[in-house]
Design a protein around this motif. Structure first.
Motif, short mmCIF file in Angstrom:
data_model
loop_
_atom_site.label_atom_id
_atom_site.label_comp_id
_atom_site.label_asym_id
_atom_site.label_seq_id
_atom_site.Cartn_x
_atom_site.Cartn_y
_atom_site.Cartn_z
N ARG A 168 1.36 -11.57 -0.05
CA ARG A 168 0.31 -10.74 -0.66
C ARG A 168 -1.05 -11.44 -0.58
NH1 ARG A 168 2.28 -6.39 -3.61
NH2 ARG A 168 4.46 -6.48 -4.29
N GLU A 194 -2.84 -2.23 4.02
CA GLU A 194 -1.70 -2.12 3.12
C GLU A 194 -1.02 -0.76 3.26
OE1 GLU A 194 -0.52 -2.87 -1.58
OE2 GLU A 194 -2.62 -2.86 -0.95
N GLN A 196 2.56 1.66 1.69
CA GLN A 196 3.41 1.84 0.52
C GLN A 196 4.87 1.75 0.92
OE1 GLN A 196 2.14 2.09 -2.66
NE2 GLN A 196 0.21 1.69 -1.57
N GLU A 202 11.05 -6.29 -5.68
CA GLU A 202 9.64 -6.14 -5.35
C GLU A 202 9.50 -6.08 -3.84
OE1 GLU A 202 7.11 -9.51 -6.24
OE2 GLU A 202 8.86 -10.82 -6.49
N ALA A 204 6.38 -5.20 -0.51
CA ALA A 204 5.02 -4.91 -0.07
C ALA A 204 5.06 -4.69 1.44
CB ALA A 204 4.08 -6.05 -0.42
#
Length: 263
Positions: A168, A194, A196, A202, A204
């Motif tokens: 991240r 970025e 979705q 978790e 990303a």
């Protein structure tokens, strides 16, 4: 596309060299970054409880295998088609975790590590196009397949959480672009956008635009954590590289299947 640093993409689902598409590559997207999200990721990594790493044997059992994802071929990545961390040099240290994940190499220091190559099968509608007699449609259908390099590691302590946080941070700090060398070839990341995605405890995802000798290509990168395990999914699509389609989807089914197998 001559190679886009990616000796590992030689495991693409066809035997056709990426060099055949040198004049066809293209595509762009807009970059983004969020300092707040970066800070939140670091806070999440430090707050999460530590869990025990899987052994090498346990990790191999938990990694995806043939039959785990419908309409996908899955195999253990061959050594000749992989790039190690030692073969990757990134001009900005903060960007290194993203470069390593993009190349299918390990992020951080996993206690156990393994890799898989996952290739999507043509959709039924695409198979019909191949038999339609229309050369253009047949070409697009034949190459509209996505190859994903799955790199899976299990970590002691909070290593898995820290790996997600590192990705991240890299995506935020390096969104404007940076250079790197992989397997001796100089490359440049020009944009990071970025995306979705859902999966595991978790996850990303990003679209990453690469450039080499003025030619561009886009890859998808997903980071996912489940317990003490961290997985990166680096995907390319031959039809996109050939300029036949503009974009391709994240390997959502692959991510979900791996998260479920680790749970």
């Amino acid at each position: 596309m001559r190679s886009i640093a990616i000796r590992r993409t030689a495991v693409a689902a066809t035997a056709v060299s990426l060099a055949l598409f040198a004049t066809a590559c293209g595509g762009s997207d807009s970059g983004s970054g969020d300092k707040g999200a970066d800070a939140k990721a670091k806070e999440s990594a430090s707050a999460a409880p530590a869990v025990k790493a899987l052994s090498a044997a346990e990790l191999e059992k938990a990694a995806l295998a043939q039959g785990d994802v419908k309409d996908h071929e899955i195999s253990k990545a061959a050594a000749k088609d992989t790039i190690s961390v030692d073969d990757i040099k990134t001009e900005k240290e903060v960007c290194a975790p993203l470069t390593n994940a993009l190349m299918g190499a390990q992020v951080g220091e996993p206690a156990a590590f393994t890799k898989r190559t996952v290739v999507s099968k043509p959709k039924k509608g695409d198979l019909a196009k191949q038999d339609s007699g229309d050369a253009e449609k047949a070409f697009k259908a034949a190459f509209d397949i996505t190859t994903t390099q799955l790199a899976l590691g299990s970590y002691d302590g909070k290593g898995a959480q820290e790996s997600v946080a590192a990705l991240r941070t890299a995506a935020t700090e390096c969104a404007g672009g940076f250079g790197f060398t992989a397997a001796g070839e100089k490359q440049k990341v020009t944009k990071i956008t970025e995306e979705q995605v859902k999966g595991g405890e978790e996850a990303a995802a990003w679209t990453v635009q690469l450039e080499q000798d003025g030619e561009k290509a886009e890859l998808k990168l997903v980071a996912m954590r489940q317990g003490a395990s961290f997985a990166s999914f680096s995907s390319m699509n031959m039809a996109v590289l050939a300029g036949e389609v503009e974009d391709f989807e994240l390997p959502a089914a692959v991510v979900e299947a791996q998260a479920a197998k680790l749970a």
